[in-house]
Scaffold this active site. Sequence first.
Site, short mmCIF file in Angstrom:
data_model
loop_
_atom_site.label_atom_id
_atom_site.label_comp_id
_atom_site.label_asym_id
_atom_site.label_seq_id
_atom_site.Cartn_x
_atom_site.Cartn_y
_atom_site.Cartn_z
N ASN A 11 50.74 -7.95 26.18
CA ASN A 11 50.65 -9.35 25.77
C ASN A 11 51.87 -10.11 26.31
O ASN A 11 53.00 -9.77 25.96
CB ASN A 11 50.59 -9.40 24.24
CG ASN A 11 50.44 -10.79 23.69
OD1 ASN A 11 50.37 -11.76 24.45
ND2 ASN A 11 50.39 -10.91 22.37
N PHE A 12 51.63 -11.11 27.15
CA PHE A 12 52.75 -11.86 27.74
C PHE A 12 53.30 -12.90 26.77
O PHE A 12 54.32 -13.54 27.06
CB PHE A 12 52.30 -12.55 29.05
CG PHE A 12 52.05 -11.59 30.19
CD1 PHE A 12 52.15 -10.21 30.04
CD2 PHE A 12 51.71 -12.07 31.45
CE1 PHE A 12 51.92 -9.34 31.10
CE2 PHE A 12 51.49 -11.22 32.53
CZ PHE A 12 51.59 -9.86 32.35
N LYS A 13 52.59 -13.12 25.65
CA LYS A 13 53.00 -14.10 24.62
C LYS A 13 53.42 -15.41 25.31
O LYS A 13 52.80 -15.82 26.28
CB LYS A 13 54.12 -13.52 23.75
CG LYS A 13 53.66 -12.25 23.03
CD LYS A 13 54.45 -11.93 21.79
CE LYS A 13 53.84 -10.73 21.10
NZ LYS A 13 54.45 -10.39 19.84
N HIS A 97 45.63 -12.54 16.46
CA HIS A 97 46.97 -11.95 16.59
C HIS A 97 47.82 -12.41 15.41
O HIS A 97 47.63 -13.51 14.90
CB HIS A 97 47.62 -12.37 17.91
CG HIS A 97 48.86 -11.58 18.21
ND1 HIS A 97 50.08 -11.90 17.66
CD2 HIS A 97 49.06 -10.47 18.96
CE1 HIS A 97 50.98 -11.02 18.07
NE2 HIS A 97 50.38 -10.14 18.85
N GLU A 145 48.94 -3.86 13.92
CA GLU A 145 50.34 -4.15 14.26
C GLU A 145 51.09 -4.55 12.99
O GLU A 145 50.91 -5.66 12.49
CB GLU A 145 50.43 -5.35 15.21
CG GLU A 145 49.77 -5.16 16.54
CD GLU A 145 50.27 -6.17 17.57
OE1 GLU A 145 50.76 -5.72 18.59
OE2 GLU A 145 50.19 -7.38 17.33
N ILE A 150 57.03 -5.97 14.92
CA ILE A 150 56.79 -6.71 16.16
C ILE A 150 58.12 -7.20 16.74
O ILE A 150 58.93 -7.79 16.03
CB ILE A 150 55.81 -7.89 15.94
CG1 ILE A 150 54.42 -7.36 15.62
CG2 ILE A 150 55.77 -8.81 17.16
CD1 ILE A 150 53.36 -8.43 15.37
N GLY A 185 56.52 -2.72 18.54
CA GLY A 185 57.66 -1.84 18.79
C GLY A 185 57.45 -0.76 19.84
O GLY A 185 58.32 0.06 20.07
N ALA A 206 54.30 -5.90 23.95
CA ALA A 206 54.76 -7.13 24.60
C ALA A 206 56.19 -6.96 25.10
O ALA A 206 56.43 -6.73 26.28
CB ALA A 206 54.65 -8.31 23.64
#
Length: 225
Positions: A11-13, A97, A145, A150, A185, A206
């Site tokens: 995930n590039f967020k 998410h 998650e 995170i 993580g 990510a």
Amino acid sequence: MFLEKPIIAINFKTYKESLGDNALEIAKAIEEINPHLKAKCLPVVVPQTVDIRLIAKETTIPVFAQHGEAFDYGKNTGYTTIKSLKNAGVTGMLINHSEHKLALNKIEETIIAAKKEDLYSICCVDTIDQARAVACFSPTYIALEPPELIGTDVSIAQKDPEIIEKVVKKIKFIQPNAHVLIGAGIKTRKDVEICIENGASGVLLASGVTKAKDIPTVLFDFFGR
Ligand code: G3P
């Protein structure tokens, strides 16, 4: 291709390090390491919406969206519909998410809309109870998650690997065909292997890639075999 082997979804967020040209560079680096998607784990990139079309056009790496609206074409402004994401070249999408939460009815609606467009879905959940609640909507994957992990350097794989097996069993009790991903993580191939050994169908990560000091080396660790 999907469901036949474990996935590593990145995930590039909204990180600067994975925006625009940087996003394309990461996707191309994965493609170079893993030219015909032959490695043990299938890579998936989840860029920002504005970068989807470029990455889908320039690489063969499956591209997922970070979010999409279950609207039809028409009189809506400022939204990104699932139909437009499909048109831009996505293969699938994240839903719910923990940084983009949806109400349960919206989750169901979005999973249905993704299916109508023949898209894979990764429905994210924070807890096992949530996982059970969404399991009956049959998304392609359920990604667990724990929000507190995170962006940290601690994954469940390191903290409590046995819990992964328990979680997978609990979800499969409700939905035997469920495919479970573990996220938060995850930083190394070892983390990925622990998740898979304990019954997961892959991972969602990510910062392990986007914030890495040496992104090519990290990508090689994940996709070099
Ligand atoms: O979507 C993946 C994400 O929430 C996990 O983030 O940085 O802990 O790998 P990270």
